[in-house]
Design an enzyme around this catalytic site. Structure first.
Site, PDB file in Angstrom:
ATOM      1  N   SER A  17       9.372  16.852 -20.497  1.00 33.02           N
ATOM      2  CA  SER A  17       8.622  16.623 -21.678  1.00 33.02           C
ATOM      3  C   SER A  17       8.953  15.359 -22.380  1.00 33.02           C
ATOM      4  CB  SER A  17       8.996  17.800 -22.588  1.00 33.02           C
ATOM      5  OG  SER A  17       8.574  19.179 -22.227  1.00 33.02           O
ATOM      6  N   CYS A 130      19.156  14.436 -29.702  1.00 33.40           N
ATOM      7  CA  CYS A 130      17.943  14.415 -30.844  1.00 33.40           C
ATOM      8  C   CYS A 130      19.009  14.812 -32.170  1.00 33.40           C
ATOM      9  CB  CYS A 130      17.113  15.471 -30.167  1.00 33.40           C
ATOM     10  SG  CYS A 130      17.733  17.092 -29.786  1.00 33.40           S
ATOM     11  N   ILE A 165      14.961  22.273 -19.373  1.00 36.22           N
ATOM     12  CA  ILE A 165      15.918  22.505 -18.507  1.00 36.22           C
ATOM     13  C   ILE A 165      17.049  21.524 -18.690  1.00 36.22           C
ATOM     14  CG2 ILE A 165      16.648  22.223 -16.203  1.00 36.22           C
ATOM     15  CD1 ILE A 165      13.922  23.279 -15.166  1.00 36.22           C
ATOM     16  N   ALA A 166      16.768  20.017 -18.885  1.00 39.66           N
ATOM     17  CA  ALA A 166      17.951  19.117 -18.978  1.00 39.66           C
ATOM     18  C   ALA A 166      18.642  19.566 -20.366  1.00 39.66           C
ATOM     19  CB  ALA A 166      17.324  17.674 -18.937  1.00 39.66           C
ATOM     20  N   ARG A 168      19.099  22.172 -21.806  1.00 39.72           N
ATOM     21  CA  ARG A 168      19.865  23.457 -21.597  1.00 39.72           C
ATOM     22  C   ARG A 168      21.137  23.157 -20.554  1.00 39.72           C
ATOM     23  NH1 ARG A 168      16.513  27.965 -23.575  1.00 39.72           N
ATOM     24  NH2 ARG A 168      14.777  27.484 -24.069  1.00 39.72           N
ATOM     25  N   GLU A 169      20.841  22.253 -19.848  1.00 38.91           N
ATOM     26  CA  GLU A 169      21.994  22.076 -18.868  1.00 38.91           C
ATOM     27  C   GLU A 169      22.932  21.305 -19.386  1.00 38.91           C
ATOM     28  OE1 GLU A 169      20.235  20.562 -15.390  1.00 38.91           O
ATOM     29  OE2 GLU A 169      19.638  22.527 -14.429  1.00 38.91           O
ATOM     30  N   ASN A 272      12.358  17.352 -32.592  1.00 37.59           N
ATOM     31  CA  ASN A 272      13.784  17.025 -31.727  1.00 37.59           C
ATOM     32  C   ASN A 272      13.496  16.041 -30.740  1.00 37.59           C
ATOM     33  OD1 ASN A 272      12.553  19.610 -30.779  1.00 37.59           O
ATOM     34  ND2 ASN A 272      13.956  19.509 -29.336  1.00 37.59           N
TER      35      ASN A 272
END
Length: 297
Positions: A17, A130, A165-166, A168-169, A272
Site C-alpha cells: 500500500s 506514521c 503485513i509489514a 503488523r510485522e 497514517n
C-alpha cells in the site's frame, strides 16, 4: 512538464500500500522520473497495478536494483525494518540516497516540519513511523513552550485495512523507534508509544492523542506553539488537523489530532500511510532542489 534530464530518477522498493501510494505521488510530481517499482511477487496486485500505469516493474527485489544501479538516483524503501538493514548495505556502498519508510532507524531521523533543512548530504533518511510523523511535530512544539517534559505518551489508532503485513510485522520496531524519536525531539525523560488497530467497518480515520506531564509557566504559549506547528505540517500534509486543541489539568497536557489522506491511491481514512508518504515526498523534493541548485553553481 520538466525535461526528463532535469528530473531525479526514482525507484520504489516495496509494492504494498505504501509503495503504490508513493507511485501515484511520484508520478504526479514534475520533479521526478519514476523508473521502477520493485517487489517480491510477480503476480502481486501491486506490481500488476504498477504495470498498468506503464511503470517498469520487477519481482526480483534488491537484486534487480543491483543489476540496474545506474538507472536511478533515489530510492524509497517501503519494505520492512529487517529488510532495510540488508538493502541499505548495498545502497550505501553504491552511493544511492535512500528515504527509509520503515522503522529501521539506521539513517538520520527526519520530520520535515522540524529538521528538513538539516539532512544535508545524508545518504539515508529515516521517517520513523506514521505515528511519529503525526505526533512528533506536537511533541517538538511542546518542547519549545514548556520548561520540562517528564513523561510523554502517544496513542495512535488506525483502521485495520490500513495496517498491512509489514506494519503488523514491525509492531515492536514501531514502538521502539517512535519512543526513541519522541525522546530525541521532545527531550522528555520518559516516553511511551501505543498503536491500536481498529477493525471497525467502514475504516476509521487515523487519530493520534498525545499526553504530556510537563512543567510550564504560560499555557497560552503552549497553544500558540502547537497552532504554529500544525500549520507547518499542513504545508505538506493538508489533511492534518487538531480535533482536541491543547487542554491542561493538574500538569497534564492533552492534544489530539487526525489525518485525512489525500486519496491519491489509498482511501482517505488511511491518513497514517498518507502522512508518512507526504513526508517522504517532502524529503525527496528537498533533495531534488538541493541537487539542482548544486548543479547550477
Amino acid at each position: 512538464m520538466k525535461n526528463k534530464s532535469s528530473r531525479t530518477r526514482v525507484a520504489i522498493l516495496g509494492s504494498g500500500s505504501i509503495g503504490l501510494d508513493l507511485m501515484f505521488k511520484v508520478k504526479a510530481s514534475e520533479h521526478f522520473d519514476l523508473k521502477f517499482v520493485v517487489g517480491r511477487h510477480a503476480n502481486s496486485d501491486g506490481l500488476k497495478l504498477a504495470r498498468s500505469c506503464n511503470v517498469e516493474t520487477s519481482s526480483d527485489g534488491l537484486d534487480f536494483l543491483k543489476e540496474n544501479e545506474d538507472a536511478y538516483d533515489l530510492v524509497f524503501d517501503a519494505t520492512s525494518a529487517a529488510a532495510h538493514k540488508v538493502n541499505n548495505g548495498f545502497f550505501s556502498g553504491a552511493g544511492k540516497f535512500v528515504i527509509d519508510l520503515t522503522p529501521a532507524k539506521l539513517g538520520r531521523l527526519c520530520v520535515p516540519c522540524i529538521n528538513l533543512d538539516d539532512i544535508g548530504a545524508e545518504q539515508n533518511v529515516n521517517l520513523i513511523t506514521c505515528g511519529g510523523q503525526a505526533s512528533l511535530p506536537l511533541a517538538y512544539a511542546l518542547k519549545q513552550a514548556v520548561d520540562e517534559i517528564e513523561y510523554l505518551e502517544v496513542v495512535s489508532a488506525i483502521a485495520s485495512r490500513s495496517a498491512g503485513i509489514a506494519t503488523r510485522e514491525n509492531i515492536d520496531e514501531y514502538m521502539t523507534t517512535t519512543e526513541y524519536a519522541l525522546a530525541q525531539f521532545s527531550g522528555a525523560k520518559k516516553t511511551k508509544a501505543i498503536l491500536n488497530i481498529n477493525p471497525a467497518e467502514p475504516g476509521v480515520r487515523m487519530q493520534t492523542t498525545l499526553y504530556a506531564h510537563a512543567r510550564y509557566r504560560d499555557f497560552d504559549r503552549v497553544r500558540a506553539c502547537v497552532a504554529e506547528m500544525v500549520e507547518k505540517v499542513r504545508e505538506y500534509v493538508p489533511g492534518y488537523r487538531l480535533v482536541v486543541e491543547p487542554i491542561e489539568s493538574q500538569g497534564r497536557i492533552t492534544i489530539s489530532l487526525t489525518v485525512r489522506g489525500r486519496g491519491d491511491y489509498l482511501p482517505e481514512y488511511a491518513g497514517n500511510l498518507d502522512i508518512i508518504n507526504c513526508a517522504a515526498l517532502a524529503v525527496a523534493s528537498h533533495r531534488h532542489a538541493t541537487a539542482r541548485l548544486g548543479a547550477t553553481q
